[in-house]
Design a protein around this motif. Structure first.
Motif, PDB file in Angstrom:
ATOM      1  N   LYS A 199      46.617  47.174  30.005  1.00 22.69           N
ATOM      2  CA  LYS A 199      46.689  47.554  28.589  1.00 22.69           C
ATOM      3  C   LYS A 199      45.312  47.562  27.933  1.00 22.69           C
ATOM      4  CE  LYS A 199      49.300  46.543  24.363  1.00 22.69           C
ATOM      5  NZ  LYS A 199      50.398  45.721  23.778  1.00 22.69           N
ATOM      6  N   TYR A 200      44.451  46.599  28.305  1.00 23.99           N
ATOM      7  CA  TYR A 200      43.162  46.454  27.607  1.00 23.99           C
ATOM      8  C   TYR A 200      41.950  46.813  28.465  1.00 23.99           C
ATOM      9  CZ  TYR A 200      46.089  44.227  24.138  1.00 23.99           C
ATOM     10  OH  TYR A 200      47.077  43.984  23.208  1.00 23.99           O
ATOM     11  N   ILE A 201      42.072  46.867  29.780  1.00 25.10           N
ATOM     12  CA  ILE A 201      41.082  47.384  30.729  1.00 25.10           C
ATOM     13  C   ILE A 201      39.819  46.528  30.856  1.00 25.10           C
ATOM     14  CG2 ILE A 201      39.638  49.351  31.381  1.00 25.10           C
ATOM     15  CD1 ILE A 201      42.634  49.831  31.743  1.00 25.10           C
ATOM     16  N   GLY A 202      39.209  46.158  29.733  1.00 27.99           N
ATOM     17  CA  GLY A 202      37.968  45.377  29.775  1.00 27.99           C
ATOM     18  C   GLY A 202      37.144  45.602  28.523  1.00 27.99           C
ATOM     19  N   GLY A 203      35.896  45.092  28.537  1.00 25.33           N
ATOM     20  CA  GLY A 203      34.965  45.334  27.444  1.00 25.33           C
ATOM     21  C   GLY A 203      35.544  45.029  26.082  1.00 25.33           C
ATOM     22  N   MET A 220      33.306  34.873  16.576  1.00 27.01           N
ATOM     23  CA  MET A 220      33.579  34.871  18.008  1.00 27.01           C
ATOM     24  C   MET A 220      32.560  35.744  18.722  1.00 27.01           C
ATOM     25  SD  MET A 220      37.225  35.879  19.773  1.00 27.01           S
ATOM     26  CE  MET A 220      38.050  34.430  19.116  1.00 27.01           C
ATOM     27  N   LEU A 221      32.072  35.276  19.845  1.00 26.25           N
ATOM     28  CA  LEU A 221      31.123  36.011  20.670  1.00 26.25           C
ATOM     29  C   LEU A 221      31.752  36.189  22.049  1.00 26.25           C
ATOM     30  CD1 LEU A 221      28.174  37.153  20.868  1.00 26.25           C
ATOM     31  CD2 LEU A 221      27.498  34.882  21.678  1.00 26.25           C
ATOM     32  N   VAL A 222      31.943  37.438  22.458  1.00 30.13           N
ATOM     33  CA  VAL A 222      32.668  37.731  23.697  1.00 30.13           C
ATOM     34  C   VAL A 222      31.764  38.472  24.671  1.00 30.13           C
ATOM     35  CG1 VAL A 222      34.690  38.827  24.713  1.00 30.13           C
ATOM     36  CG2 VAL A 222      34.827  37.877  22.391  1.00 30.13           C
ATOM     37  N   PHE A 223      31.677  37.958  25.891  1.00 27.05           N
ATOM     38  CA  PHE A 223      30.993  38.624  26.996  1.00 27.05           C
ATOM     39  C   PHE A 223      32.082  39.098  27.957  1.00 27.05           C
ATOM     40  CE2 PHE A 223      27.787  36.128  25.099  1.00 27.05           C
ATOM     41  CZ  PHE A 223      26.533  36.532  25.545  1.00 27.05           C
ATOM     42  N   ALA A 224      32.172  40.415  28.184  1.00 28.16           N
ATOM     43  CA  ALA A 224      33.309  40.924  28.944  1.00 28.16           C
ATOM     44  C   ALA A 224      32.904  41.922  30.011  1.00 28.16           C
ATOM     45  CB  ALA A 224      34.317  41.565  27.991  1.00 28.16           C
ATOM     46  N   ALA A 225      33.540  41.786  31.177  1.00 29.99           N
ATOM     47  CA  ALA A 225      33.442  42.788  32.236  1.00 29.99           C
ATOM     48  C   ALA A 225      34.688  43.679  32.148  1.00 29.99           C
ATOM     49  CB  ALA A 225      33.314  42.094  33.585  1.00 29.99           C
ATOM     50  N   SER A 226      35.199  44.151  33.289  1.00 36.19           N
ATOM     51  CA  SER A 226      36.363  45.035  33.255  1.00 36.19           C
ATOM     52  C   SER A 226      37.132  44.913  34.563  1.00 36.19           C
ATOM     53  CB  SER A 226      35.934  46.489  33.052  1.00 36.19           C
ATOM     54  OG  SER A 226      35.462  47.045  34.282  1.00 36.19           O
ATOM     55  N   ILE A 227      38.129  45.772  34.718  1.00 39.50           N
ATOM     56  CA  ILE A 227      38.955  45.729  35.922  1.00 39.50           C
ATOM     57  C   ILE A 227      38.216  46.232  37.158  1.00 39.50           C
ATOM     58  CG2 ILE A 227      41.122  45.904  34.645  1.00 39.50           C
ATOM     59  CD1 ILE A 227      41.226  48.884  35.405  1.00 39.50           C
ATOM     60  N   ILE A 228      37.096  46.950  36.994  1.00 42.08           N
ATOM     61  CA  ILE A 228      36.389  47.467  38.173  1.00 42.08           C
ATOM     62  C   ILE A 228      34.961  46.961  38.301  1.00 42.08           C
ATOM     63  CG2 ILE A 228      37.791  49.554  38.394  1.00 42.08           C
ATOM     64  CD1 ILE A 228      35.545  51.115  37.011  1.00 42.08           C
ATOM     65  N   VAL A 229      34.402  46.344  37.264  1.00 46.63           N
ATOM     66  CA  VAL A 229      33.039  45.798  37.371  1.00 46.63           C
ATOM     67  C   VAL A 229      32.989  44.751  38.478  1.00 46.63           C
ATOM     68  CG1 VAL A 229      31.345  44.328  36.208  1.00 46.63           C
ATOM     69  CG2 VAL A 229      32.350  46.270  34.994  1.00 46.63           C
ATOM     70  N   GLY A 230      31.927  44.782  39.247  1.00 47.67           N
ATOM     71  CA  GLY A 230      31.753  43.830  40.345  1.00 47.67           C
ATOM     72  C   GLY A 230      32.049  44.427  41.689  1.00 47.67           C
ATOM     73  N   ALA A 231      32.790  45.539  41.718  1.00 54.12           N
ATOM     74  CA  ALA A 231      32.986  46.272  42.967  1.00 54.12           C
ATOM     75  C   ALA A 231      31.731  47.082  43.246  1.00 54.12           C
ATOM     76  CB  ALA A 231      34.208  47.183  42.859  1.00 54.12           C
ATOM     77  N   GLN A 232      31.470  47.356  44.504  1.00 56.48           N
ATOM     78  CA  GLN A 232      30.234  48.048  44.868  1.00 56.48           C
ATOM     79  C   GLN A 232      30.381  49.569  44.774  1.00 56.48           C
ATOM     80  OE1 GLN A 232      29.336  46.106  48.667  1.00 56.48           O
ATOM     81  NE2 GLN A 232      27.678  45.020  47.654  1.00 56.48           N
ATOM     82  N   GLY A 233      30.879  49.986  43.629  1.00 57.79           N
ATOM     83  CA  GLY A 233      30.984  51.407  43.344  1.00 57.79           C
ATOM     84  C   GLY A 233      29.800  51.862  42.515  1.00 57.79           C
TER      85      GLY A 233
END
Length: 628
Positions: free
Chosen positions: A30-34, A58-71
């Motif tokens: 639903k929210y994906i990331g970021g 509030m301070l938010v540091f966010a990745a996503s559902i695909i960040v961190g994969a070697q794409g």
């Protein structure tokens, strides 16, 4: 779902406590990331009316559902908070290595509240969280801080997101850097970190993400490295980064010069891509797992201005804001200005534009040498520019006022100074002129986080039937070219579709330089990559709705924070014709046409054009009626 940890870290700096929220797959779809993650928490657990410098922000540091994969081109970190520059929802993305390292350390995002009693940094390693004393780091520049944190943990692979003195001193456009050369630049999130006594967040992870189809991810990356570089946009970025934009804007007669009073710079050859490449440029760098390697690096080892390559090099926006906008043709001054901003963590666009405002005020006698502390703040004054950067970062003399941003500074100075500012919602405009691409003007006016040039692809990608944009985004329902100067219904329809799509790229943690229409990876290949990482059959329709949901959530947040429809505006300069170059006497934007375009955009989004409130039916369709 593969590729995620299903864990979001929540940190209370006041009480030095942390908890972990665990979410199911539906939350991630639903929210994906970021900004999707950030706005969920900002609506659930924060009053939009809080002061940006209060512990409740509030301070938010966010990745996503695909960040961190070697794409390819999926390294990006999103930081969100209530912005001290715009007083509304703030968002900024950065490349680098920090977000992938956070994912490997066991978390998909960090939600931070409160204020530490004394300077603190967070250390996160393989799911463990420590509050570390940063008193000895406070006041130090970014290079020294990164070195000392890595030395303390005896590990050069620790990734450090941090602020310098600009953030500590609450410069309203202070940024956050990771790995010294990647920046969450806009909206003043670095100042929010400073207000919380949070010097840095250091992360180290050793657990590789479990991917649904790792071989497919690597296959797509290899294709991008080989075939993708045949794309002229990708090859240009690999060769000269964004520097090539200097010449293209000069040729168009739309290179911001002398605080936007001119559209061409007489000494443009001195700051062209060729001039940079043949002088102080070194081999380019890139981000995590990305083959494009578009980051420029410069080095000066002798002479008046020495520049350390560990701080990277200036992008086009910086060359424009410290070069043509200030009428400075000395590359070494521009490179030094970039290095100082990177050491102090100042957004280069807002810093350069605020100094340009002060120069024009000085030129017109509104500011004097008594105000500037003896600095002759004249266009072309490189030494004066570098001195003013130092004064802003340390809030000394006039720098204390300019640290508030050009809008607040002009309001304080008075005497008509406001006419020398070029900003939206308090955020200074980037180095792209909407008089030659009107969609950029719509971006400036309607971006919820202030003037921004990366809210949607630029008009030039859709100028002809053979344009790469026209050909590469048909699956978004874009079939025909649109005149870059149009402000009709065709342009608004194009903008709305592209706004949704590039918001999707942002919440995916992807880089626009990697994906169509700006980069080589097609929409079809992007969907294949998402499936290969997550194992989930997530459709383009579902992804576009997630992007639209986040836009609606940001609009509601801003409405609650007190922003009004009149805050969506275009700076006065862009209603005026050019006074020089090939467009002399032409291209001033028509006010009535622009107002009609904004109204249609709101209607297409399901918002009341008079209040910008989304209809309840729209919120229900998006599944976010709970944010009303």
């Amino acid at each position: 779902m593969q590729g995620v940890n299903h864990k979001i870290l929540k940190v209370d700096l006041t009480n030095k406590e942390f908890t972990v929220d665990e979410h199911d797959d539906n939350f991630y779809r639903k929210y994906i990331g970021g900004r999707g993650f950030a706005l969920y928490y900002m609506h659930k657990e924060m009053d939009p009316k809080v002061d940006p410098f209060s512990p409740e922000n509030m301070l938010v540091f966010a990745a996503s559902i695909i960040v961190g994969a070697q794409g390819p081109a999926i390294p990006r970190l999103t930081v969100c908070s209530k912005s001290p520059l715009t007083n509304g929802f703030g968002e900024s993305e950065a490349g680098g290595y920090w977000a992938p390292e956070l994912k490997k350390a066991g978390f998909d995002a960090i939600v931070i509240t409160g204020k530490a009693e004394k300077p603190t940094y967070l250390y996160i390693e393989d799911g463990q969280v420590e509050f570390k004393d940063a008193s000895d780091l406070w006041g130090k520049e970014t290079g020294a801080v990164q070195s000392e944190i890595r030395k303390e943990h005896e590990d050069e692979r620790v990734q450090v997101a941090q602020i310098g003195p600009g953030g500590e001193n609450l410069v309203r456009y202070a940024c956050i850097t990771n790995n010294l050369g990647h920046f969450n630049g806009r909206n003043g999130h670095g100042a929010v970190m400073g207000s919380k006594n949070l010097k840095a967040i250091a992360v180290r992870g050793r657990e590789n993400l479990e991917l649904a189809n790792k071989d497919k991810v690597l296959e797509i990356n290899r294709w991008t490295a080989k075939e993708g570089m045949k794309n002229p946009l990708g090859s240009s970025l690999h060769d000269v980064g964004t520097w090539g934009t200097v010449e293209s804007n000069q040729e168009a007669g739309a290179l911001p010069t002398r605080n936007w009073n001119l559209g061409q710079f007489d000494q443009v050859e001195e700051i062209s891509a060729k001039a940079w490449k043949e002088s102080i440029s070194k081999e380019g760098r890139g981000c995590f797992a990305c083959p494009i390697r578009c980051k420029r690096v410069v080095e000066i080892t002798e002479g008046k201005y020495q520049v350390d390559p560990k701080y990277g090099g200036p992008e086009y926006e910086t060359v424009g804001s410290f070069g043509s906008t200030l009428e400075i043709a000395d590359k070494e001054v521009i490179a030094k200005a970039n290095e100082l901003c990177n050491k102090y963590t100042l957004d280069t666009i807002s810093t350069g534009m605020t100094i340009a405002f002060a120069m024009e005020a000085f030129e017109n006698g509104i500011l004097t040498e008594e105000d500037t502390g003896g600095v002759k703040l004249e266009f072309g004054n490189g030494d004066g520019t570098l001195k003013m950067i130092e004064m802003i970062a340390k809030r000394e003399g006039l720098g204390d006022l300019l640290a508030e941003g050009s809008l607040k500074a002009a309001q304080e100075i008075g005497n008509g100074a406001i006419k020398y500012t070029h900003q939206v919602k308090g955020q200074e405009v980037p180095m792209h002129d909407p008089r030659v691409k009107t969609g950029v003007g719509i971006q400036y006016a309607t971006a919820g986080y202030g003037a921004d040039h990366m809210k949607a692809p630029h008009d030039s990608f859709y100028a002809t039937i053979d344009s790469y944009g026209t050909k590469s985004t048909k699956s978004l329902g874009i079939y025909d070219p649109v005149d870059p100067l149009s402000l009709g219904e065709d342009k608004v329809r194009l903008y709305v579709n592209l706004d949704l799509y590039w918001t999707l790229i942002d919440i995916l943690g992807a880089c626009q330089f990697g994906y169509a229409p700006r980069g080589p990876v097609s929409i079809k290949m992007m969907l294949e990559l998402i499936h290969a990482v997550t194992g989930e059959d997530i459709s383009l329709k579902e992804l576009m709705e997630a992007a639209e949901r986040s836009i609606d959530m940001a609009r509601v947040f801003n409405n609650k924070a007190g922003l009004k429809p009149e805050d969506d505006f275009l700076p006065e300069k862009f209603y005026e014709d050019f006074i020089d170059g090939p467009l002399k006497g032409k291209n001033g934007i028509d006010r009535d046409d622009f107002a009609k375009a904004l109204k249609l955009r709101y209607q297409m989004m399901g918002w009341d054009p008079e209040t910008l409130e989304p209809a309840r039916s729209k919120l229900v369709r998006m599944g976010i009626e709970w944010i009303e």
